[in-house]
Design a protein around this motif. Structure first.
Motif, PDB file in Angstrom:
ATOM      1  N   UNK A 213       0.887  -1.346  -0.199  1.00 28.67           N
ATOM      2  CA  UNK A 213       0.074  -0.062   0.014  1.00 28.67           C
ATOM      3  C   UNK A 213       0.771   1.260  -0.210  1.00 28.67           C
ATOM      4  N   UNK A 214       0.300   2.503   0.183  1.00 26.79           N
ATOM      5  CA  UNK A 214       0.931   3.539   0.066  1.00 26.79           C
ATOM      6  C   UNK A 214       1.477   3.887   1.577  1.00 26.79           C
ATOM      7  N   UNK A 215       2.673   4.744   1.552  1.00 36.02           N
ATOM      8  CA  UNK A 215       3.069   5.047   2.600  1.00 36.02           C
ATOM      9  C   UNK A 215       2.786   6.493   3.182  1.00 36.02           C
ATOM     10  N   UNK A 216       2.002   7.264   2.399  1.00 32.37           N
ATOM     11  CA  UNK A 216       1.855   8.524   2.658  1.00 32.37           C
ATOM     12  C   UNK A 216       3.183   9.346   2.978  1.00 32.37           C
ATOM     13  N   UNK A 217       4.046   9.192   2.166  1.00 34.21           N
ATOM     14  CA  UNK A 217       5.285  10.067   2.273  1.00 34.21           C
ATOM     15  C   UNK A 217       4.925  11.005   1.297  1.00 34.21           C
ATOM     16  N   UNK A 218       4.815  12.315   1.435  1.00 38.97           N
ATOM     17  CA  UNK A 218       4.417  13.592   0.376  1.00 38.97           C
ATOM     18  C   UNK A 218       5.603  14.351   0.470  1.00 38.97           C
ATOM     19  N   UNK A 219       5.644  14.912  -0.649  1.00 38.01           N
ATOM     20  CA  UNK A 219       6.804  16.010  -0.701  1.00 38.01           C
ATOM     21  C   UNK A 219       6.597  17.110   0.173  1.00 38.01           C
ATOM     22  N   UNK A 220       7.846  17.265   1.110  1.00 37.89           N
ATOM     23  CA  UNK A 220       7.815  18.346   2.056  1.00 37.89           C
ATOM     24  C   UNK A 220       9.335  18.504   2.489  1.00 37.89           C
ATOM     25  N   UNK A 221       9.718  19.456   3.210  1.00 37.99           N
ATOM     26  CA  UNK A 221      10.890  19.959   3.498  1.00 37.99           C
ATOM     27  C   UNK A 221      11.355  18.883   4.693  1.00 37.99           C
ATOM     28  N   UNK A 222      10.516  18.019   5.140  1.00 40.18           N
ATOM     29  CA  UNK A 222      10.952  17.254   6.092  1.00 40.18           C
ATOM     30  C   UNK A 222      11.116  15.562   5.706  1.00 40.18           C
ATOM     31  N   UNK A 242       8.704  -7.606   3.103  1.00 34.25           N
ATOM     32  CA  UNK A 242       8.852  -7.299   1.667  1.00 34.25           C
ATOM     33  C   UNK A 242       7.731  -6.077   1.620  1.00 34.25           C
ATOM     34  N   UNK A 243       7.907  -4.940   1.220  1.00 32.77           N
ATOM     35  CA  UNK A 243       7.455  -3.733   1.090  1.00 32.77           C
ATOM     36  C   UNK A 243       6.973  -3.403  -0.432  1.00 32.77           C
ATOM     37  N   UNK A 244       5.740  -3.334  -0.728  1.00 33.38           N
ATOM     38  CA  UNK A 244       5.227  -2.964  -2.073  1.00 33.38           C
ATOM     39  C   UNK A 244       4.300  -1.797  -1.956  1.00 33.38           C
ATOM     40  N   UNK A 245       4.841  -0.560  -2.483  1.00 35.53           N
ATOM     41  CA  UNK A 245       4.276   0.827  -2.208  1.00 35.53           C
ATOM     42  C   UNK A 245       4.212   1.433  -3.646  1.00 35.53           C
ATOM     43  N   UNK A 246       3.155   2.423  -3.443  1.00 34.42           N
ATOM     44  CA  UNK A 246       2.881   3.190  -4.588  1.00 34.42           C
ATOM     45  C   UNK A 246       2.075   4.269  -4.014  1.00 34.42           C
ATOM     46  N   UNK A 247       1.045   4.598  -5.211  1.00 32.93           N
ATOM     47  CA  UNK A 247      -0.012   5.837  -4.621  1.00 32.93           C
ATOM     48  C   UNK A 247       0.543   6.825  -4.075  1.00 32.93           C
ATOM     49  N   UNK A 248       0.204   7.319  -2.693  1.00 32.34           N
ATOM     50  CA  UNK A 248       0.644   8.310  -1.958  1.00 32.34           C
ATOM     51  C   UNK A 248       2.196   8.460  -1.558  1.00 32.34           C
ATOM     52  N   UNK A 249       2.868   7.574  -2.069  1.00 29.08           N
ATOM     53  CA  UNK A 249       4.375   7.678  -1.787  1.00 29.08           C
ATOM     54  C   UNK A 249       5.104   8.442  -3.078  1.00 29.08           C
ATOM     55  N   UNK A 250       5.632   9.684  -2.642  1.00 22.46           N
ATOM     56  CA  UNK A 250       6.121  10.675  -3.842  1.00 22.46           C
ATOM     57  C   UNK A 250       7.407   9.731  -4.385  1.00 22.46           C
ATOM     58  N   UNK A 251       7.694  10.286  -5.603  1.00 20.40           N
ATOM     59  CA  UNK A 251       8.784   9.679  -6.249  1.00 20.40           C
ATOM     60  C   UNK A 251      10.142  10.195  -5.506  1.00 20.40           C
ATOM     61  N   UNK A 252      10.193  11.414  -4.710  1.00 18.65           N
ATOM     62  CA  UNK A 252      11.608  11.641  -4.273  1.00 18.65           C
ATOM     63  C   UNK A 252      11.664  10.623  -2.931  1.00 18.65           C
ATOM     64  N   UNK A 253      10.425  10.234  -2.148  1.00 20.56           N
ATOM     65  CA  UNK A 253      10.558   9.241  -1.167  1.00 20.56           C
ATOM     66  C   UNK A 253      10.911   7.805  -1.719  1.00 20.56           C
ATOM     67  N   UNK A 254      10.396   7.569  -2.884  1.00 26.72           N
ATOM     68  CA  UNK A 254      10.722   6.278  -3.450  1.00 26.72           C
ATOM     69  C   UNK A 254      12.369   6.246  -3.800  1.00 26.72           C
ATOM     70  N   UNK A 255      12.765   7.316  -4.179  1.00 25.96           N
ATOM     71  CA  UNK A 255      14.365   7.163  -4.596  1.00 25.96           C
ATOM     72  C   UNK A 255      15.060   7.183  -3.287  1.00 25.96           C
ATOM     73  N   UNK A 256      14.673   7.870  -2.106  1.00 26.09           N
ATOM     74  CA  UNK A 256      15.317   7.683  -0.890  1.00 26.09           C
ATOM     75  C   UNK A 256      15.333   6.262  -0.225  1.00 26.09           C
ATOM     76  N   UNK A 257      14.162   5.899  -0.236  1.00 24.57           N
ATOM     77  CA  UNK A 257      13.731   4.605   0.287  1.00 24.57           C
ATOM     78  C   UNK A 257      14.648   3.497  -0.311  1.00 24.57           C
ATOM     79  N   UNK A 258      14.908   3.797  -1.628  1.00 25.19           N
ATOM     80  CA  UNK A 258      16.104   2.540  -2.338  1.00 25.19           C
ATOM     81  C   UNK A 258      17.035   2.606  -1.810  1.00 25.19           C
ATOM     82  N   UNK A 259      17.729   3.501  -0.746  1.00 29.57           N
ATOM     83  CA  UNK A 259      18.833   3.574  -0.413  1.00 29.57           C
ATOM     84  C   UNK A 259      18.806   3.162   1.162  1.00 29.57           C
ATOM     85  N   UNK A 260      17.847   2.458   1.720  1.00 29.96           N
ATOM     86  CA  UNK A 260      17.970   2.356   3.134  1.00 29.96           C
ATOM     87  C   UNK A 260      17.970   0.773   3.330  1.00 29.96           C
ATOM     88  N   UNK A 261      18.091   0.018   2.567  1.00 30.73           N
ATOM     89  CA  UNK A 261      18.319  -1.302   2.819  1.00 30.73           C
ATOM     90  C   UNK A 261      17.130  -2.285   2.654  1.00 30.73           C
TER      91      UNK A 261
END
Length: 277
Positions: A213-222, A242-261
């Motif tokens: 599901x979505x993680x509701x990580x929206x674009x913000x300063x934090x 295993x995490x499968x996410x989309x919808x309310x997870x913004x593209x910048x958050x997806x890129x950041x999540x890729x780096x977190x192991x």
């Protein structure tokens, strides 16, 4: 278990499938065919046809929470399919819901007409329950971990009083499998780890195999700090999930999540997620 994404914010490579700001899943488990959320419009119905999914065979439907990007197609669904009951929180119609993100206040409530017209098909969930012997609808009752920054832009109005939305109308599906729980949490307003802990406590499971599901990580300063905090919580509590996410997870958050192991995957409109169990 197969989970197919009928509609999501992100377009499919298959041009006949249309995206929108919303989410809709079709879930097949052993013995159950479930509709989970109906997107922002009836467009998910057209996508289902293109994907050769016969929604008339659905055993029952589920609504995760009362926001219109998940219930906008509910009226059309109920009008189209006459035999499918819908499980949803008893609080969905108790308030009007609003979003003020980007400075524009918008009504994102579920249509009241649905409650007035289809009372005989709405199965209101007042507390966490087992819908089947292996599938539960779970309220988030643990709040020890982080919740999305974007929640601060979401309010509810009961009578004449407007307050921050407390997401007491949000439910998740917890599906028992031999590998552990598969949790479907469309927007995760309650916070992903809070939701996982709540689902484990209610079902008695000690392992979460997949979280979808979505993680509701929206674009913000934090956003960077938010991703860091969530990643640490996940790795400390459910490192193998295993995490499968989309919808309310913004593209910048997806890129950041890729780096977190994390064991993370990103879905889009038309995606087919195959899981064991």
């Amino acid at each position: 278990m197969i989970i197919q994404v009928l509609i999501d914010n992100t377009p499919s490579d298959y041009l006949m499938l249309k995206p929108e700001h919303g989410l809709s899943f079709y879930i097949e488990t052993e013995g159950n065919r479930i509709r989970c959320d109906m997107g922002a419009s009836g467009m998910f119905l057209d996508n289902a046809k293109q994907m050769s999914i016969d929604l008339s065979c659905t055993d029952w439907a589920f609504v995760s929470h009362g926001h219109a990007d998940h219930t906008g197609g509910l009226l059309e669904y109920l009008n189209t399919f006459e035999n499918s009951d819908v499980y949803l929180s008893n609080k969905v119609f108790d308030a009007k819901y609003f979003s003020s993100r980007r400075g524009l206040k918008r009504d994102i409530s579920t249509q009241a007409l649905i409650n007035q017209t289809f009372q005989n098909r709405l199965r209101f969930v007042c507390e966490s329950i087992w819908i089947t012997p292996f599938i539960a609808a779970v309220y988030t009752d643990i709040h020890d971990y982080s919740q999305p920054y974007g929640n601060r832009f979401l309010t509810k109005v009961v009578g004449h009083e407007e307050t921050l939305d407390d997401f007491s109308h949000e439910l998740s599906l917890a599906i028992q499998t031999p590998k552990g729980l598969v949790i479907v949490s469309s927007c995760s307003h309650g916070g992903a780890v809070n939701i996982m802990k709540s689902c484990c406590r209610f079902t008695g499971a000690d392992t979460v195999y997949a979280f979808i599901g979505g993680l509701h990580l929206v674009e913000s300063e934090s956003m960077a700090q938010e991703v860091q905090a969530l990643s640490e919580e996940l790795l400390n509590n459910y490192p193998a999930v295993q995490i499968y996410t989309g919808h309310c997870t913004c593209d910048a958050a997806k890129e950041a999540l890729k780096e977190k192991g994390l064991n993370i995957h990103f879905f889009r409109t038309g995606e087919r997620i195959a899981l064991p169990g």
